[in-house]
Each structure stands twice: as structure tokens, then as C-alpha cells.
Design a protein around this motif. Sequence first.
Motif, PDB file in Angstrom:
ATOM      1  N   GLY A   1     -59.666 -30.090  -0.194  1.00  0.00           N
ATOM      2  CA  GLY A   1     -61.104 -30.049  -0.414  1.00  0.00           C
ATOM      3  C   GLY A   1     -61.788 -31.396  -0.383  1.00  0.00           C
ATOM      4  N   GLY A   2     -61.030 -32.476  -0.269  1.00  0.00           N
ATOM      5  CA  GLY A   2     -61.613 -33.806  -0.217  1.00  0.00           C
ATOM      6  C   GLY A   2     -61.738 -34.304   1.209  1.00  0.00           C
ATOM      7  N   ARG A   3     -62.133 -35.548   1.355  1.00  0.00           N
ATOM      8  CA  ARG A   3     -62.258 -36.158   2.679  1.00  0.00           C
ATOM      9  C   ARG A   3     -61.108 -37.110   2.970  1.00  0.00           C
ATOM     10  NH1 ARG A   3     -67.828 -38.761   3.838  1.00  0.00           N
ATOM     11  NH2 ARG A   3     -66.937 -38.619   5.931  1.00  0.00           N
ATOM     12  N   ALA A   4     -60.416 -37.533   1.928  1.00  0.00           N
ATOM     13  CA  ALA A   4     -59.266 -38.418   2.078  1.00  0.00           C
ATOM     14  C   ALA A   4     -58.410 -38.280   0.831  1.00  0.00           C
ATOM     15  CB  ALA A   4     -59.708 -39.870   2.265  1.00  0.00           C
ATOM     16  N   THR A   5     -57.152 -38.670   0.951  1.00  0.00           N
ATOM     17  CA  THR A   5     -56.262 -38.593  -0.203  1.00  0.00           C
ATOM     18  C   THR A   5     -55.132 -39.595  -0.047  1.00  0.00           C
ATOM     19  OG1 THR A   5     -54.974 -37.082  -1.606  1.00  0.00           O
ATOM     20  CG2 THR A   5     -54.731 -36.824   0.775  1.00  0.00           C
ATOM     21  N   PHE A   6     -54.600 -40.039  -1.165  1.00  0.00           N
ATOM     22  CA  PHE A   6     -53.429 -40.907  -1.164  1.00  0.00           C
ATOM     23  C   PHE A   6     -52.241 -40.102  -1.652  1.00  0.00           C
ATOM     24  CE2 PHE A   6     -50.719 -43.930  -3.680  1.00  0.00           C
ATOM     25  CZ  PHE A   6     -50.110 -44.523  -2.579  1.00  0.00           C
ATOM     26  N   VAL A   7     -51.216 -39.996  -0.810  1.00  0.00           N
ATOM     27  CA  VAL A   7     -49.996 -39.278  -1.163  1.00  0.00           C
ATOM     28  C   VAL A   7     -48.997 -40.324  -1.654  1.00  0.00           C
ATOM     29  CG1 VAL A   7     -48.226 -37.674  -0.378  1.00  0.00           C
ATOM     30  CG2 VAL A   7     -50.516 -37.610   0.655  1.00  0.00           C
ATOM     31  N   ALA A   8     -48.925 -40.480  -2.964  1.00  0.00           N
ATOM     32  CA  ALA A   8     -48.131 -41.565  -3.538  1.00  0.00           C
ATOM     33  C   ALA A   8     -46.654 -41.443  -3.183  1.00  0.00           C
ATOM     34  CB  ALA A   8     -48.318 -41.594  -5.055  1.00  0.00           C
ATOM     35  N   ALA A   9     -46.142 -40.217  -3.155  1.00  0.00           N
ATOM     36  CA  ALA A   9     -44.711 -40.022  -2.892  1.00  0.00           C
ATOM     37  C   ALA A   9     -44.312 -40.516  -1.509  1.00  0.00           C
ATOM     38  CB  ALA A   9     -44.354 -38.544  -3.047  1.00  0.00           C
ATOM     39  N   ASP A  10     -45.259 -40.488  -0.572  1.00  0.00           N
ATOM     40  CA  ASP A  10     -44.967 -40.899   0.805  1.00  0.00           C
ATOM     41  C   ASP A  10     -45.605 -42.231   1.179  1.00  0.00           C
ATOM     42  OD1 ASP A  10     -43.594 -38.493   1.177  1.00  0.00           O
ATOM     43  OD2 ASP A  10     -45.424 -37.443   1.776  1.00  0.00           O
TER      44      ASP A  10
END
Length: 290
Positions: A55-64
Motif C-alpha cells: 500500500g505504500g510507494r516505497a519500502t525498505f526490506v531490512a532482511a534483504d
Amino acid sequence: MDSVELARQVAAALHARLVASGADPWSPYDFAIAEAKRRGIDVERTAAGAAILNGGRATFVAADDLILHESGGSPFEQAFLVAHEIGHVELGDDPEGEPVPTIDPSRAAEPSPVGMDRVVDYGRRQRREVQMDLFARELLLPRTLARALHIDEGLSASAIAAKIGAPFEIVAQQLFDALLLPPVPPATATTHVERPLNSLQASAAAHRGEAYLLEAGPGTGKTQTLIARVEGVLDEGVDPRRILLLTFSNKAAGEMAERIARKRPEAAAAMWIGTFHAFGLDIIRRFHIE
């Protein structure tokens, strides 16, 4: 100095370091990618509305160690999304936080002066996104650079916008902040000298465990004792995102943030420092259905 200004100062310092390393600030997307790579973070585009963005425009995937952002928009808009997520990485973020569908590159730095909006501006989630939006704007176009381009080189906001490929509104807001708002000196540990804690204050600051009620009159060092306690738990490894500091007025909250920032600017930017009213309103707004 509040947490938003602290975030902007951190971003401006990162901008200067990137330029010194040879990154080109006039190619904003490549500039943001350079900062991500410096941190060992990959960046990938994905379709707008992709399920992974939640639902957002960007995200940070910490695990990767991965920033994902939607592929639409201009290079500057995509750079802003990347810079926004770098802000979450740099300043700390709640891994359980909800994604925010609206990112506002041209939002004002000043909180709303009156009414409900003034309280909401100090809410946890709202303040976090204000921090990240202004962090991103400052990383891509610091106020000092905008001012120099306008004053020293005679460039208008439109000319600066064309040069960097940014929307006019973003450049205009940066110029407004640079030219009309009073400059805030960087927070340093040497700008203020505090008296050492006395034995009772030191005992209160060192307390851990159950609730502790500290009663004292005005001017007796309650805030200094509280700040010493904050420094102590930070030294013990407590995540600053887990620290909540509440007071009765926005002015007092700002002063508390400034005093912590003199020694721990990045930690101060990550803490929740605000008023009892803002904290209560934030809980109601987020959990009223429950």
C-alpha cells in the motif's frame, strides 16, 4: 532544535560527504543510489501498487538490505522515494510500522500553528513521515546549496528546479526555509555545559526497573536528570526508537530534544519526544477502531 531539524542536519552532512566522494548531485537518482550503495543496500523498481509495497510507494526490506520503490514518476521523484527510505535506515524506524501511501516532497518544515493540526503534527507516525520527507529533500537539495545557487549564482527557483530536475514546489520550499527561517546551528556537545549530577540526581538517573516518581521544584535539575537517564539507557544498548519522553508543551518538548541532541543528535532524532496530548491523540487515531 526539534527532531525534524536534526534529521535535516544529518541529511545535509550526508549530502556533503557524497559530493566529496565524487557523486553528482545534479543527477538526483544516481546520487540517491550512491548513498544506498555506500550502505550496502540494493535498490530496485517495481510496479506502482505492487503487493510487496503493502500500500505504500516505497519500502525498505531490512532482511534483504533492499529498497523497493514504484517505477512511475520523474527521476527526481524516484530519487526522493529512495532518499525517504534511506532516512528510515539512517534515523531508525519501527519495523512494525505501517507503510505510508502519501509522501510529500514539498511539505512545510514548520508545524501547523493552531488547532488540531498542531497536535497531530507532533503525533508519532506523522512526525516520523515529516522527518523522512524533509530528510529526503535535504539529502537531494540542502538548504545551504539552494541558498548559494539563488544568492551567489542568481538562479531563480524555476532555474534551480530545471537544473536538478525537481518540481518547482520542492525548490521553492527549500528556498523559503533557507531564506526566511532562522538558521539553526548544528547540535554539538560543546555548546552547553551542565553541572554534574548530585548524588540524589545520579541515583534517580541510574534507576532501572519499576516506575520511579521524582518530585522536585522548578530549576532543581529534573530535566537534566531525565536526560542523564536517557544517556544511560542508550549506553546500555537500548534502541532510541523504544524511548518515549513526554512533557506538557511543544516548547518544552523541543527544548528537551535540543538538550539531548547536543550529545546524541541521531538518537534524539529517532526518539518519540512530544506532549502527553499528542501521544494520547496518536493512540486514539491509530487504535480507535479497537
